[in-house]
Design a protein around this motif. Structure first.
Motif, mmCIF file in Angstrom:
data_model
loop_
_atom_site.group_PDB
_atom_site.id
_atom_site.type_symbol
_atom_site.label_atom_id
_atom_site.label_comp_id
_atom_site.label_asym_id
_atom_site.label_seq_id
_atom_site.Cartn_x
_atom_site.Cartn_y
_atom_site.Cartn_z
ATOM 1 N N LEU A 109 46.725 3.428 7.381
ATOM 2 C CA LEU A 109 47.162 2.143 8.265
ATOM 3 C C LEU A 109 45.944 1.164 8.171
ATOM 4 N N HIS A 110 44.764 1.673 8.351
ATOM 5 C CA HIS A 110 43.475 0.766 8.424
ATOM 6 C C HIS A 110 43.460 0.168 6.740
ATOM 7 N N GLY A 111 43.658 1.016 5.956
ATOM 8 C CA GLY A 111 43.676 0.459 4.578
ATOM 9 C C GLY A 111 44.685 -0.626 4.038
ATOM 10 N N PHE A 112 45.741 -0.229 4.610
ATOM 11 C CA PHE A 112 47.110 -1.087 4.454
ATOM 12 C C PHE A 112 46.633 -2.454 4.819
ATOM 13 N N ALA A 113 46.145 -2.502 6.068
ATOM 14 C CA ALA A 113 45.955 -3.798 6.794
ATOM 15 C C ALA A 113 44.912 -4.352 6.242
ATOM 16 N N VAL A 114 43.664 -4.003 5.617
ATOM 17 C CA VAL A 114 42.797 -4.658 4.906
ATOM 18 C C VAL A 114 43.563 -5.056 3.424
ATOM 19 N N ALA A 115 44.283 -4.381 2.841
ATOM 20 C CA ALA A 115 44.854 -4.752 1.829
ATOM 21 C C ALA A 115 45.870 -5.960 1.900
ATOM 22 N N LEU A 116 46.588 -5.985 2.927
ATOM 23 C CA LEU A 116 47.254 -6.980 3.245
ATOM 24 C C LEU A 116 46.716 -8.274 3.372
ATOM 25 N N GLU A 117 45.706 -8.130 4.373
ATOM 26 C CA GLU A 117 44.849 -9.057 4.645
ATOM 27 C C GLU A 117 44.340 -10.032 3.503
ATOM 28 N N HIS A 118 44.113 -9.089 2.459
ATOM 29 C CA HIS A 118 43.477 -9.750 1.389
ATOM 30 C C HIS A 118 44.584 -10.126 0.367
ATOM 31 N N GLY A 119 45.874 -10.210 0.524
ATOM 32 C CA GLY A 119 46.846 -10.848 0.067
ATOM 33 C C GLY A 119 47.252 -9.985 -1.166
ATOM 34 N N TYR A 120 47.310 -8.640 -1.131
ATOM 35 C CA TYR A 120 47.624 -7.964 -2.266
ATOM 36 C C TYR A 120 49.461 -7.964 -2.312
ATOM 37 N N ASP A 121 50.076 -7.728 -3.260
ATOM 38 C CA ASP A 121 51.606 -7.930 -3.583
ATOM 39 C C ASP A 121 52.137 -6.418 -3.498
ATOM 40 N N VAL A 122 51.113 -5.397 -4.215
ATOM 41 C CA VAL A 122 51.509 -3.985 -4.262
ATOM 42 C C VAL A 122 50.211 -3.062 -3.834
ATOM 43 N N ILE A 123 50.750 -2.359 -3.153
ATOM 44 C CA ILE A 123 49.717 -1.506 -2.383
ATOM 45 C C ILE A 123 49.861 0.024 -2.382
ATOM 46 N N GLY A 124 49.162 0.788 -2.805
ATOM 47 C CA GLY A 124 49.390 2.244 -3.437
ATOM 48 C C GLY A 124 48.496 3.163 -2.603
ATOM 49 N N GLU A 125 48.941 4.511 -2.685
ATOM 50 C CA GLU A 125 48.204 5.501 -1.882
ATOM 51 C C GLU A 125 47.962 6.801 -3.111
ATOM 52 N N MET A 126 46.974 7.378 -2.981
ATOM 53 C CA MET A 126 46.513 8.415 -3.857
ATOM 54 C C MET A 126 45.412 9.253 -3.042
ATOM 55 N N ASP A 127 45.498 10.648 -3.273
ATOM 56 C CA ASP A 127 44.442 11.419 -2.823
ATOM 57 C C ASP A 127 43.158 11.363 -3.639
ATOM 58 N N ALA A 128 42.181 11.605 -2.862
ATOM 59 C CA ALA A 128 40.676 11.613 -3.657
ATOM 60 C C ALA A 128 40.309 12.882 -4.420
ATOM 61 N N ASP A 129 41.148 14.169 -4.217
ATOM 62 C CA ASP A 129 40.955 15.182 -4.777
ATOM 63 C C ASP A 129 41.157 15.445 -6.278
#
Length: 244
Positions: free
Chosen positions: A69-89
């Motif tokens: 949710l924190h990452g989505f908020a930052v991405a939306l604030e910066h104007g991204y039109d596509v926002i994704g998720e993935m694991d770091a492992d």
């Protein structure tokens, strides 16, 4: 791509390198929950060397959903039109991200799925795979949605999707988060597409999933799912009363 981390020092540099190589046009946002193993320092070093890598440092481990949710908020604030998720492992392969990107042309949310035809799970014990498949079957029965892999964490959202599903009201913080967002997307009348991926068990570091975590997630899904069913039933009854 939003990549949440907690104690992923052994994996972060490798997965960021693979993602940048597989999809050079994709920006990366690492959301670190104050990892004691130095993951945040590695993320800062990668960001200093590459303008397409950014880092958000959180003060404590508050759950997967909270980090996203924190990452989505930052991405939306910066104007991204596509926002994704993935694991770091490394369990989500950046080399397969193009499958999700292609499917987004006809979808509001694309899920990289282990359990549709062509999908696979590699190096998981049979018991863990059965638990995952059983959990997803339970979710489908409880919530009445057709998604085969509602708990999957390899996803792409369109910006309007995240804006429409009321992210500020999301309270789920752990692994239930993935199911919550998929369900909200469907209930908003939006189109979800699943594409097959090969999910590979991590080779380095410790998994955050355990039997206890899975059990707790199922309990939360049950409570939340029953609440949603009661809410829908009240809505149907209210409609009938108004018509009557």
């Amino acid at each position: 791509m939003v990549v949440p981390t907690y104690n992923e020092a052994a994996n972060l540099e490798l997965i960021v390198g693979r993602l940048r190589s597989a999809q050079p046009g994709v920006d990366i946002l690492v959301v670190d929950d104050n990892s004691p193993d130095g993951t945040g320092d590695i993320a800062d070093r990668l960001a200093a060397a590459d303008p397409q890598v950014k880092v958000v440092h959180r003060t404590a481990k508050q759950g997967l959903g909270a980090a996203y949710l924190h990452g989505f908020a930052v991405a939306l604030e910066h104007g991204y039109d596509v926002i994704g998720e993935m694991d770091a492992d490394g369990s989500h392969q950046p080399e397969q991200l193009h499958r999700l990107m292609a499917a987004l042309a006809d979808a509001d949310l694309v899920i990289g799925s282990r359990y549709v035809p062509g999908g696979a799970v590699v190096n998981w014990p049979k018991g863990r795979e059965l638990l995952s498949r059983g959990g997803n079957l339970y979710v489908r029965l409880l919530l009445g949605m057709g998604i085969k892999d509602a708990t999957a964490g390899f996803r792409l959202f369109r910006r309007p999707t995240l804006e429409k599903i009321d992210l500020p009201s999301v309270k789920s913080s752990g692994y239930v988060f993935q199911t919550d967002l998929a369900y909200r997307t469907i209930m908003a009348g939006l189109h979800v597409v699943e594409v097959p991926i090969e999910f590979i068990e991590r080779e380095r570091g410790d998994s955050k999933m355990s039997g206890q975590v899975a059990s707790e997630s199922l309990k939360k899904i049950t409570m939340w799912g029953l609440h949603e069913r009661r809410k829908r039933l009240r809505g149907v009854l209210d409609q009938r009363r108004r018509r009557g």
